[in-house]
Structure formats: structure tokens, C-alpha cells
Motif scaffolding. Structure first.
Motif, PDB file in Angstrom:
ATOM      1  N   GLY A 127      20.337  22.050 -21.007  1.00 19.28           N
ATOM      2  CA  GLY A 127      21.397  21.976 -20.011  1.00 19.28           C
ATOM      3  C   GLY A 127      21.013  21.135 -18.809  1.00 19.28           C
ATOM      4  N   THR A 128      21.826  21.248 -17.773  1.00 22.42           N
ATOM      5  CA  THR A 128      21.619  20.420 -16.585  1.00 22.42           C
ATOM      6  C   THR A 128      20.320  20.760 -15.860  1.00 22.42           C
ATOM      7  OG1 THR A 128      22.987  21.935 -15.275  1.00 22.42           O
ATOM      8  CG2 THR A 128      24.083  20.006 -16.216  1.00 22.42           C
ATOM      9  N   ALA A 129      19.761  21.936 -16.099  1.00 26.24           N
ATOM     10  CA  ALA A 129      18.485  22.305 -15.466  1.00 26.24           C
ATOM     11  C   ALA A 129      17.353  21.386 -15.911  1.00 26.24           C
ATOM     12  CB  ALA A 129      18.132  23.753 -15.801  1.00 26.24           C
ATOM     13  N   GLY A 130      17.500  20.743 -17.072  1.00 23.79           N
ATOM     14  CA  GLY A 130      16.449  19.874 -17.586  1.00 23.79           C
ATOM     15  C   GLY A 130      16.649  18.402 -17.312  1.00 23.79           C
ATOM     16  N   TRP A 131      17.729  18.036 -16.680  1.00 20.23           N
ATOM     17  CA  TRP A 131      18.063  16.624 -16.507  1.00 20.23           C
ATOM     18  C   TRP A 131      17.095  15.872 -15.606  1.00 20.23           C
ATOM     19  CZ3 TRP A 131      24.013  15.730 -15.750  1.00 20.23           C
ATOM     20  CH2 TRP A 131      24.688  16.215 -16.872  1.00 20.23           C
ATOM     21  N   ARG A 132      16.579  16.496 -14.584  1.00 24.60           N
ATOM     22  CA  ARG A 132      15.844  15.766 -13.545  1.00 24.60           C
ATOM     23  C   ARG A 132      14.401  16.225 -13.340  1.00 24.60           C
ATOM     24  NH1 ARG A 132      19.703  12.610 -11.175  1.00 24.60           N
ATOM     25  NH2 ARG A 132      21.824  13.348 -11.339  1.00 24.60           N
ATOM     26  N   VAL A 133      13.827  16.995 -14.254  1.00 27.74           N
ATOM     27  CA  VAL A 133      12.489  17.564 -14.048  1.00 27.74           C
ATOM     28  C   VAL A 133      11.348  16.620 -14.419  1.00 27.74           C
ATOM     29  CG1 VAL A 133      13.335  19.920 -14.397  1.00 27.74           C
ATOM     30  CG2 VAL A 133      12.407  18.649 -16.336  1.00 27.74           C
ATOM     31  N   PHE A 134      11.611  15.560 -15.149  1.00 23.09           N
ATOM     32  CA  PHE A 134      10.537  14.776 -15.743  1.00 23.09           C
ATOM     33  C   PHE A 134       9.782  13.882 -14.765  1.00 23.09           C
ATOM     34  CE2 PHE A 134      13.338  16.064 -19.115  1.00 23.09           C
ATOM     35  CZ  PHE A 134      12.431  16.657 -19.969  1.00 23.09           C
ATOM     36  N   ASP A 135      10.350  13.603 -13.607  1.00 21.45           N
ATOM     37  CA  ASP A 135       9.618  12.812 -12.627  1.00 21.45           C
ATOM     38  C   ASP A 135       8.975  13.688 -11.552  1.00 21.45           C
ATOM     39  OD1 ASP A 135      12.011  13.523 -11.423  1.00 21.45           O
ATOM     40  OD2 ASP A 135      12.403  11.550 -10.571  1.00 21.45           O
ATOM     41  N   ASP A 136       8.996  15.005 -11.740  1.00 23.17           N
ATOM     42  CA  ASP A 136       8.396  15.927 -10.764  1.00 23.17           C
ATOM     43  C   ASP A 136       6.880  16.009 -10.882  1.00 23.17           C
ATOM     44  OD1 ASP A 136      10.937  16.450  -9.878  1.00 23.17           O
ATOM     45  OD2 ASP A 136      11.125  18.367 -10.904  1.00 23.17           O
ATOM     46  N   GLY A 137       6.358  15.831 -12.083  1.00 24.04           N
ATOM     47  CA  GLY A 137       4.921  15.975 -12.300  1.00 24.04           C
ATOM     48  C   GLY A 137       4.312  14.684 -12.807  1.00 24.04           C
ATOM     49  N   THR A 166       3.085  17.180 -22.656  1.00 24.87           N
ATOM     50  CA  THR A 166       3.682  18.018 -23.690  1.00 24.87           C
ATOM     51  C   THR A 166       5.125  17.667 -24.047  1.00 24.87           C
ATOM     52  OG1 THR A 166       4.374  19.587 -21.988  1.00 24.87           O
ATOM     53  CG2 THR A 166       2.223  19.975 -23.048  1.00 24.87           C
ATOM     54  N   SER A 167       5.644  16.594 -23.498  1.00 28.10           N
ATOM     55  CA  SER A 167       7.029  16.255 -23.807  1.00 28.10           C
ATOM     56  C   SER A 167       7.257  14.750 -23.707  1.00 28.10           C
ATOM     57  CB  SER A 167       7.996  16.989 -22.872  1.00 28.10           C
ATOM     58  OG  SER A 167       7.761  16.633 -21.521  1.00 28.10           O
ATOM     59  N   VAL A 168       8.354  14.327 -24.325  1.00 30.20           N
ATOM     60  CA  VAL A 168       8.786  12.931 -24.271  1.00 30.20           C
ATOM     61  C   VAL A 168      10.240  12.938 -23.826  1.00 30.20           C
ATOM     62  CG1 VAL A 168       9.291  10.867 -25.653  1.00 30.20           C
ATOM     63  CG2 VAL A 168       7.192  12.161 -26.066  1.00 30.20           C
ATOM     64  N   THR A 169      10.587  12.035 -22.928  1.00 34.28           N
ATOM     65  CA  THR A 169      11.966  11.915 -22.477  1.00 34.28           C
ATOM     66  C   THR A 169      12.439  10.477 -22.577  1.00 34.28           C
ATOM     67  OG1 THR A 169      13.532  12.302 -20.654  1.00 34.28           O
ATOM     68  CG2 THR A 169      11.321  11.627 -20.039  1.00 34.28           C
ATOM     69  N   ILE A 170      13.730  10.316 -22.835  1.00 37.16           N
ATOM     70  CA  ILE A 170      14.403   9.027 -22.681  1.00 37.16           C
ATOM     71  C   ILE A 170      14.948   9.085 -21.259  1.00 37.16           C
ATOM     72  CG2 ILE A 170      16.205   7.480 -23.509  1.00 37.16           C
ATOM     73  CD1 ILE A 170      13.975   8.107 -25.581  1.00 37.16           C
ATOM     74  N   TRP A 171      14.325   8.358 -20.354  1.00 38.57           N
ATOM     75  CA  TRP A 171      14.562   8.480 -18.919  1.00 38.57           C
ATOM     76  C   TRP A 171      15.355   7.286 -18.410  1.00 38.57           C
ATOM     77  CZ3 TRP A 171      14.224  12.284 -15.592  1.00 38.57           C
ATOM     78  CH2 TRP A 171      14.201  12.012 -14.228  1.00 38.57           C
ATOM     79  N   CYS A 172      16.436   7.563 -17.691  1.00 40.28           N
ATOM     80  CA  CYS A 172      17.211   6.503 -17.035  1.00 40.28           C
ATOM     81  C   CYS A 172      16.617   6.317 -15.643  1.00 40.28           C
ATOM     82  CB  CYS A 172      18.683   6.880 -16.944  1.00 40.28           C
ATOM     83  SG  CYS A 172      19.673   5.598 -16.138  1.00 40.28           S
ATOM     84  N   ASP A 173      15.836   5.246 -15.496  1.00 43.37           N
ATOM     85  CA  ASP A 173      15.134   5.003 -14.234  1.00 43.37           C
ATOM     86  C   ASP A 173      16.100   4.650 -13.100  1.00 43.37           C
ATOM     87  OD1 ASP A 173      12.572   5.255 -13.248  1.00 43.37           O
ATOM     88  OD2 ASP A 173      12.102   3.131 -13.443  1.00 43.37           O
ATOM     89  N   ARG A 174      17.237   4.083 -13.436  1.00 47.48           N
ATOM     90  CA  ARG A 174      18.190   3.703 -12.399  1.00 47.48           C
ATOM     91  C   ARG A 174      18.797   4.926 -11.723  1.00 47.48           C
ATOM     92  NH1 ARG A 174      21.700  -0.993 -13.491  1.00 47.48           N
ATOM     93  NH2 ARG A 174      19.663  -1.906 -13.191  1.00 47.48           N
ATOM     94  N   PHE A 175      19.099   5.970 -12.501  1.00 50.26           N
ATOM     95  CA  PHE A 175      19.766   7.141 -11.945  1.00 50.26           C
ATOM     96  C   PHE A 175      18.895   8.394 -11.947  1.00 50.26           C
ATOM     97  CE2 PHE A 175      23.178   4.324 -13.388  1.00 50.26           C
ATOM     98  CZ  PHE A 175      23.811   4.142 -12.173  1.00 50.26           C
ATOM     99  N   ASP A 176      17.603   8.254 -12.298  1.00 52.37           N
ATOM    100  CA  ASP A 176      16.648   9.364 -12.279  1.00 52.37           C
ATOM    101  C   ASP A 176      17.176  10.581 -13.042  1.00 52.37           C
ATOM    102  OD1 ASP A 176      14.772   7.946 -10.798  1.00 52.37           O
ATOM    103  OD2 ASP A 176      15.679   8.524  -8.898  1.00 52.37           O
ATOM    104  N   VAL A 177      17.494  10.342 -14.314  1.00 57.36           N
ATOM    105  CA  VAL A 177      18.027  11.414 -15.135  1.00 57.36           C
ATOM    106  C   VAL A 177      17.573  11.224 -16.577  1.00 57.36           C
ATOM    107  CG1 VAL A 177      20.218  10.268 -15.644  1.00 57.36           C
ATOM    108  CG2 VAL A 177      20.116  12.750 -15.635  1.00 57.36           C
ATOM    109  N   SER A 178      17.358  12.332 -17.281  1.00 54.46           N
ATOM    110  CA  SER A 178      16.972  12.306 -18.687  1.00 54.46           C
ATOM    111  C   SER A 178      18.218  12.222 -19.551  1.00 54.46           C
ATOM    112  CB  SER A 178      16.183  13.579 -19.019  1.00 54.46           C
ATOM    113  OG  SER A 178      15.952  13.673 -20.413  1.00 54.46           O
ATOM    114  N   PHE A 179      18.220  11.292 -20.506  1.00 52.08           N
ATOM    115  CA  PHE A 179      19.291  11.250 -21.502  1.00 52.08           C
ATOM    116  C   PHE A 179      19.047  12.317 -22.558  1.00 52.08           C
ATOM    117  CE2 PHE A 179      21.731   7.003 -21.475  1.00 52.08           C
ATOM    118  CZ  PHE A 179      21.825   7.008 -20.103  1.00 52.08           C
ATOM    119  N   GLY A 180      17.775  12.539 -22.897  1.00 47.23           N
ATOM    120  CA  GLY A 180      17.385  13.551 -23.869  1.00 47.23           C
ATOM    121  C   GLY A 180      15.883  13.685 -23.856  1.00 47.23           C
ATOM    122  N   ALA A 181      15.368  14.804 -24.357  1.00 48.45           N
ATOM    123  CA  ALA A 181      13.921  15.045 -24.331  1.00 48.45           C
ATOM    124  C   ALA A 181      13.511  15.908 -25.509  1.00 48.45           C
ATOM    125  CB  ALA A 181      13.528  15.735 -23.031  1.00 48.45           C
TER     126      ALA A 181
END
Length: 186
Positions: A127-137, A166-181
Motif C-alpha cells: 500500500g501507500t505506506a511503502g511508496w516512499r520508504v526506500f530513500d530513508d536508509g 534486503t529489497s529491490v525497488t523500481i524507484w522514480c527519482d523524479r517524484f521520489d516514489v516506488s513503482f514496485g518493490a
């Protein structure tokens, strides 16, 4: 005189409005959502002489562990959707020469502006809780997404410590959001 001023004002407003629309289109690139780029790369293999060279340079008394004959899956996972519907699998693969590759298989996601493949330490949340966590760490950018569909490989730099990633994301660098992970599991 008032009529000429109004015409100039409207002309200036129209030019400014057109400039804003063009800038918005260039930034968001909405046409990318309807353009698919399919990539079908074969799994990379280490040079055939890599292990032969290593064993030739080893001392006669040293005992080396046998190198795997081919690629070995270290961890793998299945993509979940975030900002855009995303499916497929991801594999972290150790090649015969000891190098690592992240392989995306049967990837199917939306195209978008400035998409990247990241190897991260973030937990994969639905869900939306996972959209923006990948650039935190900690994250390692492996490169631009080669295509939004198909099979593709991304070399992991040799100096990257894979511990904790431990994870891989398809990250949209322009809008800082994960398309999927995908969460990687052994």
C-alpha cells in the motif's frame, strides 16, 4: 488605450500559460505511460578463464574452495505494486567469478520519468505506506531501468557490502516514489 492594454495583457497571459503547460508536460512526461520498452537480456556469465586464472596463480599448497560452475541464486523475491501496478520477480545472483547481479525477470510495470533500480535496506510494505520508504536508509543505485517490461540485469558494484540490503525497488527519482518493490529472501 485601455483596449490595447487588455489585448497585450491577454497575449502575455496566453504565452505564460502555454509556457507553464509545456514545462509541466516536460516534467511529468505523461506520454511515457503509454509507451512500453521491452528488454530481453540473457543471464550474464563470468569469463570462462576467470577461475582458471585464479587457480593458476594460487600456491600449490593452498586449498581453494571450489568456485560454483555457474550462476547461483543468493536471494529472490516477487514484486508488489506501489505507485503503479508492477509484477515479476527479482533475483540476486552470484556469478562464477564472485560478482553479483540483480536480475529482473518477467517485469511488467508502467513506464515513467527517471526510473531507477535500487538495492536497499528498506522493508517492503504494501500500500501507500511503502511508496516512499526506500530513500530513508541505505540504497545502492544500480542504474536506469532499461525497460518497463521483460528480463534485465544490473551489475552490483564490487565494493558494495550486501549485508542488510534486503529489497529491490523500481524507484522514480523524479517524484521520489516506488513503482514496485520486492523483498529478497534466501
Amino acid at each position: 488605450m485601455g483596449r490595447v492594454v487588455r489585448k497585450r495583457w491577454w497575449a502575455g497571459a496566453a504565452v505564460l500559460g502555454a509556457a507553464v503547460v509545456v514545462a509541466g508536460l516536460m516534467w511529468f512526461k505523461p506520454w511515457a505511460l503509454w509507451v512500453d520498452e521491452t528488454v530481453h537480456e540473457a543471464l550474464p556469465s563470468a569469463p570462462a578463464n576467470a577461475s582458471a586464472t585464479a587457480s593458476a596463480t594460487a600456491s600449490a599448497t593452498a586449498v581453494e574452495p571450489a568456485a560454483p560452475a555457474g550462476p547461483t541464486i543468493v536471494a529472490q523475491g516477487t514484486f508488489i505494486s506501489h505507485e503503479h501496478t508492477t509484477s515479476g520477480t527479482v533475483k540476486l545472483i552470484r556469478l562464477a567469478d564472485g560478482s553479483h547481479t540483480v536480475r529482473l525477470e518477467n517485469l511488467d510495470t508502467s513506464n515513467g520519468p527517471d526510473l531507477r533500480v535500487w538495492l536497499t535496506d528498506a522493508p517492503v510494505k504494501e500500500g501507500t505506506a511503502g511508496w516512499r520508504v526506500f530513500d530513508d536508509g541505505t540504497h545502492v543505485a544500480l542504474g536506469k531501468l532499461k525497460g518497463n517490461k521483460g528480463d534485465q540485469n544490473y551489475a552490483v558494484p564490487a565494493d558494495v557490502d550486501l549485508t542488510g540490503l534486503t529489497s529491490v525497488t523500481i524507484w522514480c527519482d523524479r517524484f521520489d516514489v516506488s513503482f514496485g518493490a520486492a523483498e529478497l529472501a534466501a
